[in-house]
Write an enzyme that holds these catalytic residues in place. Structure first.
Site, short mmCIF file in Angstrom:
data_model
loop_
_atom_site.label_atom_id
_atom_site.label_comp_id
_atom_site.label_asym_id
_atom_site.label_seq_id
_atom_site.Cartn_x
_atom_site.Cartn_y
_atom_site.Cartn_z
N CYS A 98 38.07 42.34 40.80
CA CYS A 98 37.01 43.07 41.45
C CYS A 98 35.63 42.66 40.92
O CYS A 98 35.38 42.64 39.73
CB CYS A 98 37.36 44.54 41.23
SG CYS A 98 36.15 45.72 40.88
N GLU A 128 32.41 43.31 48.26
CA GLU A 128 33.68 42.60 48.42
C GLU A 128 34.76 43.50 48.97
O GLU A 128 34.83 44.68 48.64
CB GLU A 128 34.19 42.15 47.04
CG GLU A 128 33.36 41.15 46.35
CD GLU A 128 33.92 40.84 44.97
OE1 GLU A 128 33.27 40.14 44.23
OE2 GLU A 128 35.02 41.34 44.64
#
Ligand code: SF4
Length: 349
Positions: free
Chosen positions: A336, A92
């Site tokens: 996250c 990501e």
């Protein structure tokens, strides 16, 4: 399998192209195509002779990353990208369009084995370190998105999935690469690297003489709470971590940022703010308070606005520089690791 040249520095590419017996400026042309013009096909590198384009295509590969999914926040300011690497692993990266410029947050490992209890990235452990090219690929993918809007990246925060200082050489090579004029020409002062507190590596980083910002994930005012939230504290305790931060600030003359995730009922009480103030008193540092982005899998909650304000005021009253992180992208899976976990679950990876 053909060798992938994406992510090589100019000297590395010159070494790789030796067998083609090319003049040195050819490597310079190729890196400019890859890193500045986002051209990933030799055939489209129009200032190379046609025969050379064919020969390069036959022998070498340029793979950056493949976009798997993009989520944009409702206000359009935050975009999260799930990017696939050459071996199918997904990572990501996040773009935050801030008032002071475009900031990107990059991952340095696929997953993480630090085990922080508030973090989704560590739920399935660490798969592998990312290479310098894979970290650069995230930045340049986002830079291409911005370039199409006639904008570019202004700051990089190395704070996504993974512990950057556990992948030290690749992260340092990446930092040096994005400073090069043939990539993003980004000033070191516009780069921040975050660590969970690997003390010997903080000391190594201080020796590099790079004016980057060091960000330390503290998240607690004492060893009892920190060990509960961050298992790494059992190896490098809070006092050793703060001492390393102080050393870094003294050597680099750069203010260290202490990240402090506020979690309701865990570390957000007035007594914790007082204890934190005593811990950091006299340091060239500032505290960044981050009201937690609730992590579904962990059942952790965000404190009330009033509690956040009280915590901030206590630090202010104790002359500790403090900011509260603006909340961005709460309507997309911005914490996250959340998007990557969702992708893995859906695809049964
Ligand atoms: S917060 Fe950072 S160091 Fe801790 S588990 Fe998550 S990615 Fe790893």
């Amino acid at each position: 399998m053909k060798q992938n040249i994406f992510g090589m520095s100019l000297p590395q590419l010159q070494g790789c192209l030796k067998e083609f017996k090319l003049p040195a400026y050819r490597a310079k042309q190729i890196v400019e195509w890859m890193y500045q013009k986002h051209v990933l096909d030799f055939q489209q590198m129009t200032n190379l002779p046609i025969a050379l384009r064919t020969s390069l295509t036959d022998n070498l590969d340029i793979f950056r990353v493949k976009l798997l999914e993009q989520q944009d926040s409702r206000d359009g300011k935050t975009s999260k990208f799930l990017l696939e690497l050459v071996d199918g692993i997904a990572v990501e990266s996040v773009l935050m369009r801030q008032s002071y410029g475009n900031s990107v947050c990059l991952s340095t490992q696929a997953g993480c084995n630090m085990g922080c209890t508030f973090c989704a990235s560590t739920l399935h452990g660490m798969v592998r370190n990312l290479t310098q090219g894979e970290i650069l690929a995230q930045a340049l993918f986002i830079n291409e998105v911005l370039n199409k809007e006639e904008q570019s990246i202004n700051t990089i925060v190395i704070m996504g999935s993974g512990e950057p200082l556990a992948n030290y050489d690749n992260v340092l090579n990446f930092i040096r690469l994005c400073h090069e004029t043939y990539t993003m020409n980004l000033g070191y002062r516009h780069i921040a690297v975050s660590t969970a507190g690997i003390v010997p590596m903080i000391q190594e980083l201080a020796k590099e003489d790079l004016p980057i910002t060091l960000s330390i994930s503290l998240h607690a005012p004492n060893n009892v709470i920190r060990s509960k939230l961050m298992p790494i504290n059992d190896k490098f305790d809070i006092h050793a971590v703060v001492a390393a931060g102080k050393h870094y600030a003294n050597i680099t003359k750069r203010r260290v940022t202490y990240e402090y995730i506020l979690i309701a009922g865990e570390n957000d009480q007035a007594e914790h703010a007082e204890e934190l103030s005593r811990l950091l008193r006299g340091q060239m540092a500032n505290v960044n308070l981050i009201p937690i982005n609730p992590v579904v899998e962990r059942g952790l909650k965000r404190p009330s606005l009033n509690q956040i304000k009280v915590f901030e005021e206590i630090l202010n009253n104790n002359h500790i520089a403090v900011t509260v992180r603006r909340e961005m992208g709460n309507d997309i899976q911005a914490a996250c690791g959340q998007l990557r976990n969702k992708h893995a679950a859906e695809n049964q990876l």
